[in-house]
Design an enzyme around this catalytic site. Sequence first.
Site, PDB file in Angstrom:
ATOM      1  N   LYS A 132      10.111  -1.223 -14.936  1.00  0.00           N
ATOM      2  CA  LYS A 132       9.274  -1.072 -16.130  1.00  0.00           C
ATOM      3  C   LYS A 132       7.807  -0.962 -15.714  1.00  0.00           C
ATOM      4  O   LYS A 132       6.963  -0.526 -16.498  1.00  0.00           O
ATOM      5  CB  LYS A 132       9.487  -2.263 -17.069  1.00  0.00           C
ATOM      6  CG  LYS A 132       9.022  -1.999 -18.493  1.00  0.00           C
ATOM      7  CD  LYS A 132       9.424  -3.114 -19.432  1.00  0.00           C
ATOM      8  CE  LYS A 132       8.459  -4.262 -19.338  1.00  0.00           C
ATOM      9  NZ  LYS A 132       8.634  -5.267 -20.405  1.00  0.00           N
ATOM     10  N   TYR A 167       4.533  -7.576 -16.703  1.00  0.00           N
ATOM     11  CA  TYR A 167       4.588  -7.542 -15.245  1.00  0.00           C
ATOM     12  C   TYR A 167       3.183  -7.599 -14.651  1.00  0.00           C
ATOM     13  O   TYR A 167       2.948  -8.275 -13.646  1.00  0.00           O
ATOM     14  CB  TYR A 167       5.269  -6.262 -14.758  1.00  0.00           C
ATOM     15  CG  TYR A 167       6.748  -6.163 -15.030  1.00  0.00           C
ATOM     16  CD1 TYR A 167       7.475  -7.239 -15.535  1.00  0.00           C
ATOM     17  CD2 TYR A 167       7.444  -4.989 -14.776  1.00  0.00           C
ATOM     18  CE1 TYR A 167       8.833  -7.143 -15.770  1.00  0.00           C
ATOM     19  CE2 TYR A 167       8.807  -4.877 -15.010  1.00  0.00           C
ATOM     20  CZ  TYR A 167       9.496  -5.956 -15.510  1.00  0.00           C
ATOM     21  OH  TYR A 167      10.841  -5.856 -15.731  1.00  0.00           O
TER      22      TYR A 167
END
Length: 476
Positions: A132, A167
Amino acid sequence: MEQGNRKPSTALIVGVTGMVGVALTDALKMPNTLGGPWKVFGVSRRPLPTWFPSPLLDKHIILDTLNQDNTKEILSPLASQITHLFWVALQANESEERNISSNSTMLSNVLSALTSSPNSKLSHVTLQTGTKQYAGPITDSVLSSHIIPQEPPFKEDYPRLPFPNFYHNLEDIIFSYSKLFTYSIHRPSIIIGASSRSYYNILLTLSVYALICKHENYPFRYFGNKYTWSHFCEVSDARVVAEQQIWASITKSAKNQAFNCTNGDMFTWKMMWKVLCDVFSIEFVTFDEKDKFDCVDFMKDKGEVWDRIVEENGLYKTKMEEISCFGLLDTVLKLNIQNSGSNTKCKSRRAEGKMGRGKIEIKRIENNTNRQVTFCKRRNGLLKKAYELSVLCDAEITLIVFSSRGRVYEYANNNIKSTIERYKKATSSTPNTWSPQEINAQYHQHSNCEDDVVDDFGNQYNPCVSNGASSRKTAI
């Protein structure tokens, strides 16, 4: 390979009951694992499930890491022992804003508890994120319609996409501690592993869907789009991810680096759909773009069907809603993205030595726990190879293994007694008094030309044969 010192290491796995958490627990306790011997502590929100290999953990901690005070109270006393943190935890939410808040809070609370003590021994943090990083917040219903992913194959040094992504926040938290410890960042693709406690277990989700279709006589329809049906994709075996993480945690040249991590082989979902149909003995239905099918809506009321399947087949008791992720799978199968990451960086670092495991000396393992783990793993591998040989080569195989405690394990693709009788008949007129060299000579003398080609290749490249181990071929 540079491994630093060999002082005893203690790993704390946060998210220990997830797919990679289970694989890490297993890998770290293998007797030949790099950096070993390891003590392994595991953190999960709930008690360990009965299927978890709990004897492998030196300590299990039930902890909600969102609670700062509780996290500090429980983990701070362990700061003088823990040398390596493996962060494989995940809090999944519908919006990326909530993902950022919850996941950042959990990681911050744990790092604060482990580093605030003057006796802290934390030397390395392993952070698991994913691809991702290159695709953007695909699970956010608002942001996903605006993202433009990176060009495949994805490379670790690509700049961040200009969209919120938890992230990035986790990486920034790690970077802020860079003076206290080293780190490594690992970006697997779709993870394949064994766990009923993972938020995103796509293979388990597909298995649930296939079993329900079979049980209720529904067609096993593909619910993605034409792009993913025919374009290449890749996955990451949880065991491969675990080995990479262990390797990076003790290898100097891998410190403070990010690595993609995939199996390296590619497939299309059309190919995968055929495999699933074979495994579950259901009819293959080719994809029809005109057939509009909403699998998420279709599965909403199938919880009771799953309960019946579990009961009828004696499966581990689970609730369908807890072990499946049809929303995520629906999103993944409808992306117009070639899911492919470059493994070049990891491969170049691997040239310095093996990943995850070193050489093991073939002698009796003295440690009882390690011996039991090794037996279980190698027994399963042996049984799997026997099955593969029987299917691939149409061989008749019976394999019987007795453990040191006298427990019997067996595999046979035919009736065991009939195979043993066949063996007795085949050997009754030929007492085994020959030397290995005589047996090999007899073996090749009666082989046909096609067998000779295969067996000569095996004798050259199979160390067991070339070192004089006996082999016998019987024609019945």
